[in-house]
Design a protein around this motif. Structure first.
Motif, PDB file in Angstrom:
ATOM      1  N   GLY A 163      53.872 -19.069  51.009  1.00  0.00           N
ATOM      2  CA  GLY A 163      52.776 -18.862  50.450  1.00  0.00           C
ATOM      3  C   GLY A 163      53.194 -19.933  48.894  1.00  0.00           C
ATOM      4  N   SER A 164      54.288 -19.795  48.549  1.00  0.00           N
ATOM      5  CA  SER A 164      54.917 -20.587  47.556  1.00  0.00           C
ATOM      6  C   SER A 164      55.026 -22.391  47.995  1.00  0.00           C
ATOM      7  CB  SER A 164      55.953 -20.395  47.190  1.00  0.00           C
ATOM      8  OG  SER A 164      56.711 -18.824  46.597  1.00  0.00           O
ATOM      9  N   ALA A 165      55.058 -22.397  48.961  1.00  0.00           N
ATOM     10  CA  ALA A 165      55.189 -23.771  49.446  1.00  0.00           C
ATOM     11  C   ALA A 165      53.391 -24.475  49.526  1.00  0.00           C
ATOM     12  CB  ALA A 165      55.172 -23.935  51.041  1.00  0.00           C
ATOM     13  N   ILE A 166      52.802 -23.087  50.191  1.00  0.00           N
ATOM     14  CA  ILE A 166      51.101 -23.523  49.793  1.00  0.00           C
ATOM     15  C   ILE A 166      51.081 -24.281  47.927  1.00  0.00           C
ATOM     16  CG2 ILE A 166      48.888 -23.379  50.616  1.00  0.00           C
ATOM     17  CD1 ILE A 166      49.705 -21.284  52.312  1.00  0.00           C
ATOM     18  N   ASP A 167      51.330 -23.456  47.273  1.00  0.00           N
ATOM     19  CA  ASP A 167      51.015 -23.765  46.151  1.00  0.00           C
ATOM     20  C   ASP A 167      51.144 -25.149  45.671  1.00  0.00           C
ATOM     21  OD1 ASP A 167      50.164 -20.855  45.556  1.00  0.00           O
ATOM     22  OD2 ASP A 167      51.426 -19.924  45.101  1.00  0.00           O
ATOM     23  N   PHE A 168      52.508 -24.802  46.030  1.00  0.00           N
ATOM     24  CA  PHE A 168      53.370 -26.488  45.561  1.00  0.00           C
ATOM     25  C   PHE A 168      52.179 -27.718  46.180  1.00  0.00           C
ATOM     26  CE2 PHE A 168      55.792 -30.071  47.159  1.00  0.00           C
ATOM     27  CZ  PHE A 168      56.695 -30.338  46.023  1.00  0.00           C
ATOM     28  N   VAL A 169      51.740 -27.355  47.485  1.00  0.00           N
ATOM     29  CA  VAL A 169      50.376 -28.386  48.076  1.00  0.00           C
ATOM     30  C   VAL A 169      49.288 -28.980  47.477  1.00  0.00           C
ATOM     31  CG1 VAL A 169      49.920 -29.064  49.807  1.00  0.00           C
ATOM     32  CG2 VAL A 169      51.952 -28.625  50.768  1.00  0.00           C
TER      33      VAL A 169
END
Length: 412
Positions: free
Chosen positions: A288-294
């Protein structure tokens, strides 16, 4: 276009980029294999184990409830990221490979002798072997779309193969070797005209392209977290709800059941029907944090920047005498940030080993695509693949290092 200052700000979020490789600064160009992780993702891992480590969906206590909410929030986040209709259409798996295997195994009972499955010769082994096994088991026929010398699919092959006998078409969205973006929307539309299902291997796509599974009208779409700045060991299968409901479970055990007796077992509703056992809770939540980063950077911004890196790299590499670039390197509108090449008749492992000593991480070998290597009549290739943290200066250094490598190897 990002400024150098903006790119440096992004690079500062990736601690590993400060590493030294044999006393040289790390230049990481193996992003098609896996991307590096920003601080947001690294810290999310620690936060999970520090504040909510617990099994999910089964416990009434606070930590279990908290972890469950986070996991289901990520499922919703992925649904929105790919524009699925229902969050229950998102099945968590170990990754792209397991997602393809899940579909190939679950669709087994719908395949009979004489049915046909279509793939292409540019597929990753993960999108070849499961279909080979299924065809052998059920007496079905595997048909292979070939490619032109520039790496583009021979769509006439596809039009020749597709028929009422075709049960499933499974094609990569982006070639992990050539970086070519396939015309999947047209393929999906044509396959549906004959009643065939379509699975798209999107392993290289989520940090390169805006995805809309409803607009594509695709039946199954699969990818992993680790190629979009997330953790390894977690991925997802998107499937249309009406199709997933008809498929038989892939694995059996806890979580995927509704009622169990020694006489009969009934299965849970979607998505849990396909999620047997304790999932990779940490991986899901951190994803979920990776998606936020993208999303913070913006897929379109990432895509545009990587395209400029690609164009510049092709220009630099093309000027090196004796280099062979594979696939189309002219129509950049149909390419992602991946380049595969060889240098003279030098072995790709030798080239990759020297580049490694110079601090440059590249991928060498058959790239999990041996049929494609056979098409080009080589045993392997050298692949570079870009991410948002790569720079034009790194490409300059790569070019200089290839020239240096050539001199070293040709003297031997």
């Amino acid at each position: 276009m990002f400024s150098e200052k903006e790119i440096q700000k992004i690079r500062n979020q990736f601690p590993i980029l400060k590493e030294k490789i044999y006393s040289n600064p790390l230049i990481y160009m193996d992003n098609a294999a896996t991307t590096q992780k920003p601080l947001k993702v690294i810290q999310a891992t620690q936060n999970y184990y520090s504040t909510m480590n617990s099994n999910i969906h089964r416990g009434l206590h606070y930590l279990s409830h908290k972890a469950t909410l986070y996991v289901e929030n990520v499922r919703e986040k992925i649904k929105n990221f790919i524009h699925a209709k229902y969050s229950s259409e998102i099945i968590f798996t170990k990754g792209t490979t397991e997602s393809i295997n899940l579909v190939a195994s679950s669709i087994d009972s719908f395949i009979k002798k004489g049915d046909e499955i279509i793939i292409s010769c540019i597929e990753h082994h993960s999108n070849i072997v499961p279909w080979q096994v299924l065809c052998k088991k059920r007496g079905a026929i595997l048909k292979i779309i070939s490619i032109h010398e520039n790496g583009f699919l021979k769509l006439k092959d596809f039009e020749l193969f597709i028929s009422e006998k075709t049960k499933i078409v499974s094609i990569c969205h982006i070639s992990n070797v050539l970086g070519i973006i396939n015309p999947i929307k047209n393929i999906i539309k044509k396959a549906h005209e004959y009643g065939a299902l379509v699975l798209i291997d999107g392993a290289q796509a989520p940090s390169n392209l805006n995805l809309d599974v409803q607009e594509l009208n695709v039946d199954f779409y699969v990818f992993s977290a680790h190629k979009m700045y997330g953790p390894t060991g977690i991925g997802m299968l998107y499937g249309k709800k009406k199709i997933l409901e008809k498929l038989y479970p892939y694995q059996f055990g806890g979580e995927m059941i509704k009622n169990v007796s020694f006489d009969k077992t009934t299965y849970s509703d979607l998505p849990f029907k396909f999620e047997a056992g304790t999932p990779n809770i940490e991986g899901i939540i951190v994803w979920g944090s990776a998606i936020d980063f993208v999303k913070e950077i913006g897929i379109s911004n990432i895509q545009s920047y990587k395209k400029k890196l690609l164009i510049y790299a092709v220009k630099c590499l093309s000027s090196i005498d004796g280099i062979q670039l594979y696939g189309d390197n002219i129509d950049f509108s149909k390419k992602s940030g991946i380049i595969s090449f060889n240098l003279y008749k030098l072995h790709c492992f030798d080239v990759g080993s020297i580049l490694d000593r110079l601090g440059i991480a590249v991928r060498t070998g058959h790239l999990c695509a041996q049929p494609l290597m056979n098409f080009f009549k080589v045993s392997g290739m050298i692949r570079i693949s870009f991410s948002i943290y790569n720079t034009f200066k790194e490409i300059d250094y790569l070019s200089e290092s290839i020239l240096k490598t050539k001199k070293i190897l040709l003297k031997q």
